[in-house]
Design an enzyme around this catalytic site. Structure first.
Site, PDB file in Angstrom:
ATOM      1  N   ARG A 102       0.817  -1.219   0.000  1.00  0.00           N
ATOM      2  CA  ARG A 102       0.000   0.000   0.000  1.00  0.00           C
ATOM      3  C   ARG A 102       0.849   1.266   0.000  1.00  0.00           C
ATOM      4  O   ARG A 102       0.411   2.303  -0.467  1.00  0.00           O
ATOM      5  CB  ARG A 102      -0.907   0.003   1.230  1.00  0.00           C
ATOM      6  CG  ARG A 102      -2.182  -0.786   0.964  1.00  0.00           C
ATOM      7  CD  ARG A 102      -3.144  -0.654   2.091  1.00  0.00           C
ATOM      8  NE  ARG A 102      -2.476  -0.946   3.348  1.00  0.00           N
ATOM      9  CZ  ARG A 102      -3.102  -1.099   4.510  1.00  0.00           C
ATOM     10  NH1 ARG A 102      -4.410  -0.962   4.555  1.00  0.00           N
ATOM     11  NH2 ARG A 102      -2.449  -1.364   5.607  1.00  0.00           N
TER      12      ARG A 102
ATOM     13  N   HIS B 142       5.452 -26.038  10.100  1.00  0.00           N
ATOM     14  CA  HIS B 142       6.831 -26.517   9.934  1.00  0.00           C
ATOM     15  C   HIS B 142       7.091 -27.840  10.659  1.00  0.00           C
ATOM     16  O   HIS B 142       7.616 -28.788  10.085  1.00  0.00           O
ATOM     17  CB  HIS B 142       7.841 -25.501  10.468  1.00  0.00           C
ATOM     18  CG  HIS B 142       7.727 -24.145   9.837  1.00  0.00           C
ATOM     19  ND1 HIS B 142       7.367 -23.948   8.529  1.00  0.00           N
ATOM     20  CD2 HIS B 142       7.946 -22.901  10.342  1.00  0.00           C
ATOM     21  CE1 HIS B 142       7.375 -22.657   8.269  1.00  0.00           C
ATOM     22  NE2 HIS B 142       7.719 -22.005   9.341  1.00  0.00           N
TER      23      HIS B 142
HETATM   24  C1  BG6 Z   1       8.526 -18.533  10.230  1.00  0.00           C
HETATM   25  C2  BG6 Z   1       7.911 -18.117  11.531  1.00  0.00           C
HETATM   26  O1  BG6 Z   1       7.616 -19.287   9.484  1.00  0.00           O
HETATM   27  O2  BG6 Z   1       9.683 -19.300  10.483  1.00  0.00           O
HETATM   28  C3  BG6 Z   1       8.911 -17.342  12.372  1.00  0.00           C
HETATM   29  O3  BG6 Z   1       6.766 -17.310  11.293  1.00  0.00           O
HETATM   30  C4  BG6 Z   1      10.192 -18.111  12.536  1.00  0.00           C
HETATM   31  O4  BG6 Z   1       8.367 -17.022  13.648  1.00  0.00           O
HETATM   32  C5  BG6 Z   1      10.698 -18.591  11.178  1.00  0.00           C
HETATM   33  O5  BG6 Z   1      11.155 -17.258  13.132  1.00  0.00           O
HETATM   34  C6  BG6 Z   1      11.881 -19.531  11.345  1.00  0.00           C
HETATM   35  O6  BG6 Z   1      12.430 -19.809  10.101  1.00  0.00           O
HETATM   36  P1  BG6 Z   1      13.966 -20.202   9.949  1.00  0.00           P
HETATM   37  O7  BG6 Z   1      14.100 -20.593   8.529  1.00  0.00           O
HETATM   38  O8  BG6 Z   1      14.758 -19.006  10.350  1.00  0.00           O
HETATM   39  O9  BG6 Z   1      14.167 -21.339  10.900  1.00  0.00           O
END
Ligand code: BG6
Length: 488
Positions: free
Chosen positions: A51, A238
């Site tokens: 935006r 995840h």
């Molecule tokens: C994201 C989360 O999906 O993954 C975050 O929203 C988190 O809170 C991040 O910090 C971690 O990703 P990575 O790849 O740094 O382990």
């Protein structure tokens, strides 16, 4: 020598939420690296949309700064930036959409990727507008960032609305953990070797631990995070995806649906956790002030500037998969912010040897462990018992056979987004979540969230820089086991 990666066909990639943290810190750097490696043809366009009333130059300045801060080469950044432009659009207003549709129409044969890196409550508005301006046709694809909704009902609403504009085959629900090298290595390790698969079951495996620990706090993302919490932010997506990769049956091939069908079966076999057993099987915590990397840091409630929030910044759970392969094998899952180190690891712990032939003075027999470290310094270690070399009787030692990717291949591992963004352009959804997977994951997570809300309890406080509340230690110690925090 590593083979040069194959270039993809020219494409247009539009990032909604183009000024946001994910776009600036992850997506643009990922595209830059693929560009430098020669995978992105020069006629491709990367268009940031948000935006804010920026122009192309203003946007490029922001991206340039972020790339240079990340160690990019200034002259290469200058070659990359002409591909990047910016459009100011509001998903909830018509202004500017005609011109945007015209811009998209200039390269009608290009693959068009619309990456929705915005809050999920804008997904529906954006998709509806893309549909009403005819931008969902042909080789158009939409990428949805997690979390998709905040429970099953809202995920269904989003998926239904997106599904009215884009087919399932055009919809890429991204979970960047699936793009991490070690996660894909699980496929190679499990299904490219005859060694592990015969042992990969309840008969030989004692338990599995999955830890995703971060030293960072919530920081600038507190407004989003306070509505999410660790279970929605990390576990529902995840960590469950990692669990699926560990636990799924061998797929018949790497075809997208062959893999996703197997993951879905795992998700649907997760034993329910609800008000009846959540107190025994789950722990939630919230960080208070403490230390991170030697510096004093504020607590979660201080960052929130509100002293009333039950949002968990840590959770530990004992999950179980009720199927023939895994019944009775606990999967201990744990994630949190402001923990002592940044480490993501899957630890597969094998059963004890049934009988020791060694004299107790030789040393204690430890259980074999296979440790897959996702980050930092990706590696795979297999812990085994051997004889200490030399004379002096038979003394046992517990050592690891190490495979460090940096040492073995001498290359920097690409960021997960690099691989996944190009998979979208190529139209390969194997490493993306299908709608039914997201739904199955919410079906398991919803009763946990409800149990926490109904319990009337607040999350347990833990000091920043520690491994979460002591109840998380008790969760696993009750079963006579412990968390592996140091796989060195
Ligand atoms: C994201 C989360 O999906 O993954 C975050 O929203 C988190 O809170 C991040 O910090 C971690 O990703 P990575 O790849 O740094 O382990």
């Amino acid at each position: 020598m590593t083979a040069s990666p194959q270039p993809v066909d020219p494409f247009d990639l539009v990032i909604f939420g183009g000024t946001g943290d994910l776009a600036v810190r992850k997506l643009l750097p990922a595209l830059y690296h693929r560009f430098v490696d020669g995978q992105i043809p020069g006629s491709s366009r990367i268009i940031g949309v948000a935006r804010e009333g920026l122009d192309d130059d203003g946007y490029r300045t922001t991206i340039r700064k972020a790339l240079l801060e990340g160690g990019a080469d200034a002259s290469k950044v200058d070659t990359f930036l002409p591909q990047v432009s910016y459009r100011s659009l509001d998903a909830r207003k018509d202004d500017g959409w005609d011109a945007f549709a015209t811009l998209m129409g200039e390269q009608p044969n290009h693959v068009r990727v619309f990456y929705l890196s915005t809050s999920p409550d804008l997904f529906v508005d954006i998709c509806n507008r893309l549909g009403s301006y005819g931008l969902n046709k042909g080789e158009a694809r939409v990428v949805l960032e997690k979390p998709i909704g905040r429970n099953l009902a809202s995920a269904n609403q989003i998926n239904d609305a997106v599904g009215r504009v884009f087919d399932e085959s055009q919809t890429f629900r991204i979970d960047h953990y699936l793009g991490k090298e070690t996660v894909q290595n699980l496929l190679a390790l499990r299904f490219g070797n005859a060694l592990f698969e015969p042992l990969w079951n309840a008969e030989h495996i004692d338990h599995v631990q999955i830890t995703v620990a971060e030293t960072l706090g919530v920081g600038q993302r507190v407004a989003y995070y306070d509505h999410a919490g660790a279970l929605r932010d990390m576990v529902q997506n995840h960590i469950l995806q990692l669990l699926c990769m560990v636990a799924m049956e061998p797929p018949s091939s790497l075809a997208p649906d062959a893999v996703r069908d197997e993951k879905l079966k795992v998700l649907r076999s997760l034993k329910p956790i609800d008000g009846g057993n959540a107190a025994q099987l789950t722990v939630r915590g919230q960080y208070r002030a403490g230390a991170a990397d030697g510096q004093g840091v504020p607590g979660y409630l201080d960052e929130l500037k509100d002293h009333k929030s039950n949002t968990e910044t840590f959770t530990a759970l004992k999950a179980e998969i009720a199927n023939w392969r895994w019944a009775g094998v606990p999967f201990y899952l744990r994630t949190g912010k402001r923990l002592p180190e940044r480490v993501s690891e899957i630890v597969v712990v094998f059963k004890e040897v049934p009988h020791s032939i060694f004299d107790p003075s030789a040393g204690v027999l430890a259980q074999n462990r296979l440790v897959l470290r996702l980050q930092p310094d990706e590696n795979i270690k297999l812990w085994v018992t051997i004889k200490h070399p030399g004379p002096g009787g038979l003394r046992l030692r517990y050592v690891s056979l190490d495979m460090s990717f940096a040492e073995a291949f001498g290359v920097q591992q690409p960021d997960a987004y690099e691989r996944l963004l190009l998979d979208v352009v190529r139209g390969n959804p194997t490493l993306f979540m299908r709608r039914d997977e997201v739904e199955a994951a919410w079906r398991w997570a919803d009763p946990i969230l409800a149990a926490w809300a109904d319990s009337g309890e607040t999350p347990r406080q833990y000091t920043s820089g520690t491994w979460g509340p002591s109840a998380a230690v008790a969760l696993i110690e009750r079963d006579g086991r412990n968390w592996y925090e140091d796989s060195e």
